[in-house]
Design a protein around this motif. Structure first.
Motif, PDB file in Angstrom:
ATOM      1  N   GLU A 257      31.592  33.263  30.516  1.00 57.40           N
ATOM      2  CA  GLU A 257      31.478  32.297  31.622  1.00 57.40           C
ATOM      3  C   GLU A 257      32.814  32.130  32.337  1.00 57.40           C
ATOM      4  N   ALA A 258      33.891  32.102  31.570  1.00 59.75           N
ATOM      5  CA  ALA A 258      35.216  31.946  32.180  1.00 59.75           C
ATOM      6  C   ALA A 258      35.530  33.118  33.111  1.00 59.75           C
ATOM      7  N   TYR A 259      35.182  34.316  32.671  1.00 58.35           N
ATOM      8  CA  TYR A 259      35.449  35.483  33.520  1.00 58.35           C
ATOM      9  C   TYR A 259      34.453  35.577  34.670  1.00 58.35           C
ATOM     10  N   ASP A 260      33.215  35.107  34.472  1.00 59.87           N
ATOM     11  CA  ASP A 260      32.261  35.057  35.582  1.00 59.87           C
ATOM     12  C   ASP A 260      32.788  34.137  36.681  1.00 59.87           C
ATOM     13  N   ASP A 261      33.418  33.047  36.288  1.00 59.71           N
ATOM     14  CA  ASP A 261      33.971  32.108  37.265  1.00 59.71           C
ATOM     15  C   ASP A 261      35.076  32.757  38.092  1.00 59.71           C
ATOM     16  N   LEU A 262      35.784  33.710  37.505  1.00 56.44           N
ATOM     17  CA  LEU A 262      36.821  34.405  38.269  1.00 56.44           C
ATOM     18  C   LEU A 262      36.203  35.103  39.464  1.00 56.44           C
ATOM     19  N   THR A 263      35.001  35.647  39.285  1.00 56.70           N
ATOM     20  CA  THR A 263      34.306  36.326  40.367  1.00 56.70           C
ATOM     21  C   THR A 263      33.878  35.321  41.422  1.00 56.70           C
ATOM     22  N   VAL A 264      33.367  34.179  40.987  1.00 52.69           N
ATOM     23  CA  VAL A 264      32.927  33.147  41.929  1.00 52.69           C
ATOM     24  C   VAL A 264      34.092  32.670  42.788  1.00 52.69           C
ATOM     25  N   ASP A 265      35.257  32.586  42.203  1.00 47.34           N
ATOM     26  CA  ASP A 265      36.432  32.118  42.944  1.00 47.34           C
ATOM     27  C   ASP A 265      37.052  33.199  43.828  1.00 47.34           C
ATOM     28  N   GLY A 266      36.448  34.356  43.840  1.00 49.35           N
ATOM     29  CA  GLY A 266      36.942  35.410  44.721  1.00 49.35           C
ATOM     30  C   GLY A 266      37.923  36.349  44.084  1.00 49.35           C
ATOM     31  N   THR A 267      38.248  36.104  42.803  1.00 48.00           N
ATOM     32  CA  THR A 267      39.154  37.034  42.125  1.00 48.00           C
ATOM     33  C   THR A 267      38.390  38.306  41.771  1.00 48.00           C
ATOM     34  N   PRO A 268      38.971  39.477  41.961  1.00 44.87           N
ATOM     35  CA  PRO A 268      38.254  40.719  41.645  1.00 44.87           C
ATOM     36  C   PRO A 268      37.727  40.720  40.214  1.00 44.87           C
TER      37      PRO A 268
END
Length: 379
Positions: A257-268
């Motif tokens: 979930e933490a890494y999925d959030d990176l995608t939501v925030d626009g981080t590659p």
């Protein structure tokens, strides 16, 4: 390969020893002789955790494999089978998957597994509490793609993050030990979550690694659960670094979930065309049994009586056992193929992939096959 090994693996040797196979005869002479199978002798068993009230202690088991062992890459696992119940109606082999914890091995080389004695785990409890040096166990070749080097020819990234919890530390230990042995020139952030210092696996070794100038930053977190904020504080640049995570299912879901959030925030979400996060954990699927209908029937190739009952929606292995049968099984997670049986008719769902199949006379793994309607199986 020696001339003897070539002869033992020849078609002529197979024909002469049929139907049992050449390994059955070699095993009678010396259990460490094998032409095809992989077996290992337990060399030592060392306790890793020291909490007095720990119901699930951890031990590292050193194994000397037969010459048929082809070696492993850091992060891979093996299927390990033990014979339990000798002298009590005959031994029964039970198999489970364990990550290799030692640095990469070559053909025939010793390696270690680090095992938590799960209170409900037959094999893990045996290995930690009852096994003795000299005992022979059965192995698969190393398996799995949870490695820092997908192929031996690929370069290792120069910046790595490893996030582990509990006994999920074992594949990461294999990776770190391998990288240190290879004098890895990059930098690793190793973040491990454990219940307490007394539950810490490889505590002395990790302290030595942390104190050395070797490019590995060790962060041991005791008494806390994984949070994205904790990872952010310990490894501020983790958003752009490839990561490997292994541990209990609940923890891995939080990491994911933490890494999925990176995608939501626009981080590659990937780096260099590779996924940013690789995870590994063993999880038993949860079945939906609400719409189960029809009947399941089992016949036995041995001529023993079969059984038939209403389809409960459980896996075919569980339904066979509920009907009083004792089919062969190993990992119960679809990994070891010990439970392969022939489905004569009917449709089954693979509870891991979700795929269904209605082909007749099909070999299926009954531990992960859920009947959809009526189904006939030959055990």
């Amino acid at each position: 390969m020696s001339i003897a090994q070539t002869l033992l693996r020849s078609r002529a040797a197979a024909a002469l020893t049929a139907p049992h196979g050449v390994d059955r005869y070699l095993e009678q002479i010396n259990p460490m002789w094998a032409a095809h199978e992989v077996r290992a002798r337990i060399v030592s068993i060392e306790r890793e955790t020291h909490a007095l009230d720990d119901p699930a202690p951890v031990a590292t088991i050193t194994l000397q494999p037969t010459s048929t062992w082809r070696g492993h890459r850091a992060g891979q696992h093996v299927q390990l089978g033990v014979e339990i119940g000798r002298g009590v109606g005959g031994a029964r082999r039970t198999t489970r998957a364990f990550s290799v914890s030692s640095a990469e091995s070559g053909p025939g080389e010793r390696f270690t597994i680090t095992v938590r004695a799960n209170p409900e785990g037959t094999v893990s409890k045996h290995l930690v509490h009852d096994a003795m040096p000299g005992e022979i166990v059965h192995l698969s070749q190393a398996q799995g793609d949870f490695t820092v080097t997908p192929d031996r020819g690929d370069p290792v990234p120069m910046r790595l993050v490893m996030v582990t919890g509990g006994s999920g530390i074992t594949p990461a230990l294999s990776m770190v030990r391998t990288l240190l042995r290879q004098r890895y020139p990059g930098r690793v952030s190793f973040v491990h979550f454990a219940q307490s210092p007394d539950h810490q696996i490889a505590a002395d070794e990790l302290a030595a690694i942390s104190a050395a100038d070797n490019g590995v930053d060790v962060h041991l977190v005791h008494g806390e659960l994984f949070t994205a904020e904790r990872l952010e504080a310990l490894v501020p640049d983790h958003r752009s670094v490839r990561a490997w995570a292994c541990g209990p299912a609940a923890m891995i879901e939080l990491v994911q979930e933490a890494y999925d959030d990176l995608t939501v925030d626009g981080t590659p979400a990937d780096r260099g065309g590779e996924p940013l996060l690789a995870v590994e954990y063993f999880k038993t699927p949860v079945l939906d049994t609400a719409d189960a209908e029809g009947t399941v029937s089992f016949s036995q190739s041995s001529g023993a009586p079969g059984a038939e009952g209403e389809n409960t929606g459980a896996t075919l292995l569980e339904q066979a056992e509920a009907l009083g049968l004792s089919p062969q099984y190993g990992c119960r997670m679809g990994i070891c193929f010990s439970c392969v049986a022939t489905k004569s008719s009917g449709t089954v769902r693979d509870v891991v992939s979700g795929e269904t199949s209605a082909a007749p006379d099909e070999d299926i793994r009954i531990c992960i096959s859920q009947p959809v309607g009526s189904c006939q199986v030959q055990l």
